[in-house]
Design a protein around this motif. Structure first.
Motif, short mmCIF file in Angstrom:
data_model
loop_
_atom_site.label_atom_id
_atom_site.label_comp_id
_atom_site.label_asym_id
_atom_site.label_seq_id
_atom_site.Cartn_x
_atom_site.Cartn_y
_atom_site.Cartn_z
N PRO A 218 -8.41 -25.66 38.57
CA PRO A 218 -7.30 -26.02 37.68
C PRO A 218 -6.81 -27.47 37.84
O PRO A 218 -6.48 -28.11 36.86
CB PRO A 218 -6.18 -25.05 38.07
CG PRO A 218 -6.76 -24.06 38.99
CD PRO A 218 -8.08 -24.54 39.46
N ARG A 219 -6.79 -27.95 39.07
CA ARG A 219 -6.22 -29.29 39.29
C ARG A 219 -6.99 -30.37 38.51
O ARG A 219 -6.41 -31.07 37.70
CB ARG A 219 -6.17 -29.55 40.80
CG ARG A 219 -5.55 -30.82 41.29
CD ARG A 219 -4.18 -31.07 40.79
NE ARG A 219 -4.25 -32.15 39.82
CZ ARG A 219 -3.22 -32.67 39.18
NH1 ARG A 219 -2.02 -32.22 39.38
NH2 ARG A 219 -3.38 -33.64 38.33
N GLY B 86 5.77 -26.66 31.30
CA GLY B 86 4.94 -27.33 32.30
C GLY B 86 4.78 -28.82 32.08
O GLY B 86 3.95 -29.45 32.70
N ALA C 279 3.33 -30.47 41.43
CA ALA C 279 2.37 -29.78 40.58
C ALA C 279 2.94 -28.44 40.10
O ALA C 279 2.72 -28.04 38.96
CB ALA C 279 1.06 -29.55 41.32
N ALA D 7 -8.94 -29.87 36.08
CA ALA D 7 -8.94 -29.50 34.66
C ALA D 7 -7.70 -30.06 33.94
O ALA D 7 -7.74 -30.37 32.76
CB ALA D 7 -8.99 -27.98 34.50
N ARG D 8 -6.63 -30.22 34.69
CA ARG D 8 -5.42 -30.81 34.10
C ARG D 8 -5.71 -32.24 33.65
O ARG D 8 -5.33 -32.65 32.55
CB ARG D 8 -4.30 -30.78 35.13
CG ARG D 8 -2.98 -31.24 34.62
CD ARG D 8 -1.94 -31.13 35.73
NE ARG D 8 -1.20 -29.88 35.67
CZ ARG D 8 -0.04 -29.74 35.01
NH1 ARG D 8 0.47 -30.76 34.36
NH2 ARG D 8 0.58 -28.60 34.98
N LEU E 213 -11.81 -23.95 31.10
CA LEU E 213 -11.58 -23.59 32.50
C LEU E 213 -12.35 -22.31 32.79
O LEU E 213 -11.86 -21.20 32.59
CB LEU E 213 -10.08 -23.38 32.75
CG LEU E 213 -9.67 -23.18 34.21
CD1 LEU E 213 -9.85 -24.48 35.01
CD2 LEU E 213 -8.23 -22.72 34.33
N ARG F 109 -2.37 -20.93 36.51
CA ARG F 109 -2.95 -20.96 37.85
C ARG F 109 -2.12 -21.83 38.76
O ARG F 109 -1.95 -21.54 39.93
CB ARG F 109 -4.38 -21.46 37.78
CG ARG F 109 -5.27 -20.61 36.90
CD ARG F 109 -6.02 -19.59 37.71
NE ARG F 109 -7.03 -20.26 38.50
CZ ARG F 109 -8.25 -20.54 38.07
NH1 ARG F 109 -8.60 -20.21 36.86
NH2 ARG F 109 -9.10 -21.14 38.84
N GLU F 110 -1.61 -22.95 38.25
CA GLU F 110 -0.80 -23.81 39.10
C GLU F 110 0.52 -23.15 39.42
O GLU F 110 1.06 -23.30 40.49
CB GLU F 110 -0.57 -25.15 38.43
CG GLU F 110 -1.80 -26.02 38.52
CD GLU F 110 -1.59 -27.41 37.99
OE1 GLU F 110 -0.55 -27.64 37.34
OE2 GLU F 110 -2.45 -28.25 38.24
N LEU G 251 -7.99 -32.38 30.60
CA LEU G 251 -7.25 -32.23 29.34
C LEU G 251 -6.80 -33.60 28.82
O LEU G 251 -6.87 -33.87 27.63
CB LEU G 251 -6.03 -31.33 29.54
CG LEU G 251 -6.32 -29.83 29.60
CD1 LEU G 251 -5.10 -29.07 30.11
CD2 LEU G 251 -6.72 -29.30 28.22
N VAL H 185 -4.51 -23.50 33.04
CA VAL H 185 -4.21 -24.42 34.13
C VAL H 185 -2.78 -24.21 34.59
O VAL H 185 -2.50 -24.11 35.79
CB VAL H 185 -4.41 -25.88 33.66
CG1 VAL H 185 -3.69 -26.86 34.57
CG2 VAL H 185 -5.90 -26.20 33.59
N ARG H 186 -1.90 -24.12 33.63
CA ARG H 186 -0.49 -23.94 33.94
C ARG H 186 -0.25 -22.64 34.71
O ARG H 186 0.49 -22.60 35.68
CB ARG H 186 0.27 -23.86 32.62
CG ARG H 186 1.46 -24.73 32.61
CD ARG H 186 2.05 -24.66 31.25
NE ARG H 186 1.80 -25.90 30.56
CZ ARG H 186 1.90 -26.02 29.26
NH1 ARG H 186 2.16 -24.97 28.50
NH2 ARG H 186 1.72 -27.18 28.70
#
Ligand SMILES: C[S@@+](CC[C@H](N)C(=O)[O-])C[C@H]1O[C@@H](n2cnc3c(N)ncnc32)[C@H](O)[C@@H]1O
Lengths: 212, 325
Positions: free
Chosen positions: A93-94, B282, B186, A96-97, A113, B96-97, A100, B93-94
Motif C-alpha cells: 500500500p505505501r 484520507g 500515514a 501504491a499511494r 493494488l 490498508r493504511e 497513484l 490503500v486508504r
C-alpha cells in the motif's frame, strides 16, 4: 534516431548537459527535465538499464503493457509515457499511494493494488494479449510470477524481466540463481536474450523472453 | 476489502468469469468532468468490482465491453477503467493504511510502558548507586552516570548493570517515539499535522482506533484522557473537566487560564474534524488547519484586549468550569 532498439517515444536527449534516455510526461521522482522530456535514470530503473544496455526489448511504442511490481511508479511512469494502455500491479500500500500520484497525469496508466502471484484477482481487469509484460518484483519466486502471468501475454509478446539474485537466495552464487530461474522460465517461455545489469543494478539479470 | 461492499451481483458476475464492468449499470460514470452523484456511485460500484472480483482467465475486455453495450468504444472503456482503478486503488490503500492505527496504538502503549519501567528502574539504580558512589543525579540521567562506571565489586556490577537496563529501556522509548513519528502521518495526516504525532497517537489510542475517534462528538474528544475527572463530575463530586489529554497541546497549555476552556473546545472541534477527514477521505485538508489558526488567534487576542472569556464557541458538552491544571 540513431538507436534502433529504442521504442518510439523514448529518445536520447540533452538534459543537464548530458545525453540521457528520456520520455515525455510529468516528472515523478524529481528527475531532471528539458523541453517536456524527463530523464529516465537507468540506475533507478531495471527497464531503463536494459534499454541503455541495448537489449532487444521488442518495444516499439504504443503497445499494451502489464507491469508487475510497479512500486511508486518510477519505471512504469516512463513506460506509460511511450506505451498505450499500461496496467500497473503493486501489492504494497505505501508505494501504491505514490503510484497513484504518478498515475494521476497519465490517463492510460491503471494502478492496481494486487498480488502478482494471484493473477485471478486481476484477470477480470487486465485484458488478454498484452504486447509486453515488464516484471520487477524483487521477491522470492520471480520466475514463478512470470510463469503465472504468461496467460496475459500475446503469442508474439515479450516478457521483459529483471531477476534479482539476492531475492532468491542471499548466499548462493548469482549465476547459479539465474540458471535456476531461467530453467523454471523455460517451461513457459523461450528465452531470447539475457544480460547482466550490473553496470546499473548489482547482481541483477535482464531477461527478454517470448511465450513458447 | 470485504466482499460486503461488492454486493451479491458482483460476486455472481465474478463467478461467471466476467469482466469488472459486467453487472454494472452502463448509463453512469461517463469519463467527463461533471461528477454527478450517480456517476460517483457508479464509479464506487465499479471500484468495488475491481477490488473484489476475480476471473479464471483474462479476456479481450475492451472488445467485450463494447459488444455488451457498456461503452461505445475502446477510448471510453479506458476512461472508465481509469476512473474505476484509481478509485479502487485509492480506497484500498486508504483502508490498508488505516488498519495501521492498530500498530500505532501498540507503539504508543509500549512507549508508555518503557517510560514507566525505565523511570522505576532508574530510580532504584540511583538509590542503590547513591549508597555506593558519591553524588548521583536523579532519574535516567543518574542511571546514565552510573552505567558509565567500571564495577569494582560484585555489588557494584549489579547496580551498574541495573542502571544500564534503565538506560536501554529509555533508548527503546525514544526509538518508539521515532516510529510513532513516522507512522502517525500515514495513518492520520490531518490529525498529526494538527496535534503532532504523539498526541495524535494518544487520541487514537484513547478512543480505541481512528474509526471510533472519528465517530466521537467533539465534547468527548475534548475530555479524552480525563475519564477519572469526568466520572467524578458525573457522580456529582467535581466540576466538569475542561480538557483531557489535549491539554498537552500548545494551543491549550499556552493560552491564559481564563481562555483555556474556549481554546480546548475550539481545538477539540477541529481535531474531531481532522480525525473525520483522515478516516473518511484520507487527504490533507488545508482549510481545517487555517480555520484552527484563525480561531486560536481570535481567542488569544482576548488576552491582548484585556477582555474576558465568553465561552460560547463550538458545540461542546462541557462548559468552562474550573481550571484544573
Ligand atoms: C524493486 S521494486 C520495483 C521498482 C519499480 N519496478 C521501478 O523501477 O520503479 C519491487 C516492488 O515489487 C513489489 N512486489 C513484490 N512482490 C510482489 C507481488 N507478489 N505482487 C505485486 N508486487 C510485488 C514490491 O512491493 C516492490 O514495490
Amino acid at each position: 534516431m540513431s538507436d534502433a532498439a529504442l521504442p518510439d517515444g523514448v529518445e536520447r536527449r540533452e538534459i543537464d548537459g548530458t545525453r540521457r534516455l528520456a520520455t515525455r510526461g510529468e516528472p515523478v521522482y524529481g528527475e531532471p527535465t528539458a523541453d517536456g522530456w524527463r530523464a529516465w535514470n537507468p540506475e533507478r530503473s531495471k527497464l531503463g538499464g536494459m534499454l541503455e544496455l541495448g537489449l532487444e526489448t521488442g518495444l516499439t511504442g504504443g503497445e499494451t503493457v502489464l507491469y508487475l511490481g510497479a512500486a511508486s511508479g518510477t519505471t512504469v511512469s516512463h513506460v506509460a509515457d511511450f506505451a498505450g494502455p499500461t496496467y500497473a500491479v503493486e501489492f504494497a500500500p505505501r508505494p501504491a499511494r505514490d503510484l497513484l500520484d504518478a498515475a494521476a497525469s497519465r490517463d492510460r496508466l491503471f494502478p492496481l493494488l494486487k498480488d502478482a502471484r494471484k493473477p485471478e484477482t486481476y484477470a477480470h481487469v487486465v485484458e488478454t494479449d498484452v504486447d509486453a509484460i515488464v516484471q520487477d518484483v524483487a521477491t522470492r519466486g520471480q520466475s514463478d510470477v512470470a510463469v503465472r502471468n504468461a496467460e496475459f501475454l500475446a503469442d508474439d509478446g515479450r516478457l521483459l524481466l529483471a531477476i534479482k539474485a539476492r531475492s532468491e537466495d542471499v548466499t548462493a552464487d548469482p549465476e547459479t540463481v539465474f540458471e535456476g530461474a531461467l530453467d523454471r522460465l523455460r517451461e513457459t517461455y523461450e528465452i531470447l536474450e539475457t544480460r547482466r545489469l550490473d553496470r546499473y543494478h548489482e547482481d541483477h539479470l535482464g531477461v527478454v523472453a517470448t511465450p513458447r | 476489502m470485504s466482499d460486503t461492499d461488492a454486493g451479491p451481483d458482483a460476486n455472481a458476475a465474478s463467478d461467471g468469469g466476467g469482466g469488472w464492468f459486467e453487472a454494472l449499470p452502463s448509463d453512469a460514470a461517463d469519463g467527463n468532468d461533471i461528477e454527478t452523484e450517480s456517476d460517483d456511485d457508479a464509479t464506487a460500484a465499479a471500484a468495488a468490482r475491481i477490488r473484489d472480483g476475480t476471473a479464471p482467465a483474462p479476456d479481450d475486455w475492451p472488445a467485450r465491453a463494447v459488444e455488451s453495450g457498456f461503452v461505445d468504444d475502446a477510448d471510453e472503456y479506458y476512461d472508465r477503467l481509469k476512473a474505476a482503478t484509481t478509485r479502487a486503488t485509492r480506497d484500498a490503500v486508504r483502508e490498508r493504511e488505516r488498519a495501521d492505527d492498530a500498530q500505532l496504538i501498540h507503539a504508543v502503549r509500549a512507549m508508555d510502558d518503557c517510560e514507566r519501567v525505565a523511570n522505576e528502574l532508574a530510580e532504584r539504580a540511583v538509590e542503590w548507586g547513591g549508597s555506593l558512589f558519591d553524588e548521583v543525579d536523579p532519574g535516567i540521567e543518574g542511571a546514565r552516570e552510573i552505567a558509565a562506571r567500571e564495577p569494582e565489586s560484585e555489588v557494584e556490577r549489579r547496580a551498574i548493570s541495573l542502571a544500564e537496563r534503565a538506560v536501554e529501556l529509555d533508548g527503546e522509548r525514544a526509538a518508539l517515539a521515532e516510529t510513532i513519528g513516522r507512522i502517525a502521518p500515514a495513518v492520520a495526516p490531518n490529525l498529526t499535522e494538527m496535534a503532532e504525532s504523539e498526541l495524535a497517537a494518544r487520541l487514537i489510542a484513547l478512543a480505541g482506533g481512528l474509526d471510533p475517534l472519528a465517530k466521537k462528538p467533539s465534547g468527548t474528544v475534548q475530555v479524552l484522557g480525563a475519564e477519572d475527572a469526568l466520572f467524578a463530575h458525573l457522580s456529582g463530586r467535581a466540576p466538569s473537566p475542561k480538557h483531557g489529554i489535549i491539554y498537552t497541546h500548545e494551543f491549550v497549555r499556552g493560552t491564559r487560564p481564563e481562555d483555556r476552556g474556549s481554546a480546548a473546545r475550539a481545538l477539540a472541534g477541529k481535531l474531531t474534524l481532522a480525525a473525520r477527514a483522515d478516516h473518511y477521505a484520507g487527504e490533507r485538508r488545508e482549510r481545517l488547519h487555517a480555520d484552527l489558526r484563525e480561531r486560536m488567534a481570535t481567542i488569544r487576542a482576548r488576552a491582548d484586549d484585556g477582555g474576558t472569556s465568553d465561552g460560547a464557541d463550538d458545540e461542546a458538552t462541557t462548559d468552562g468550569g474550573t481550571d484544573d491544571e
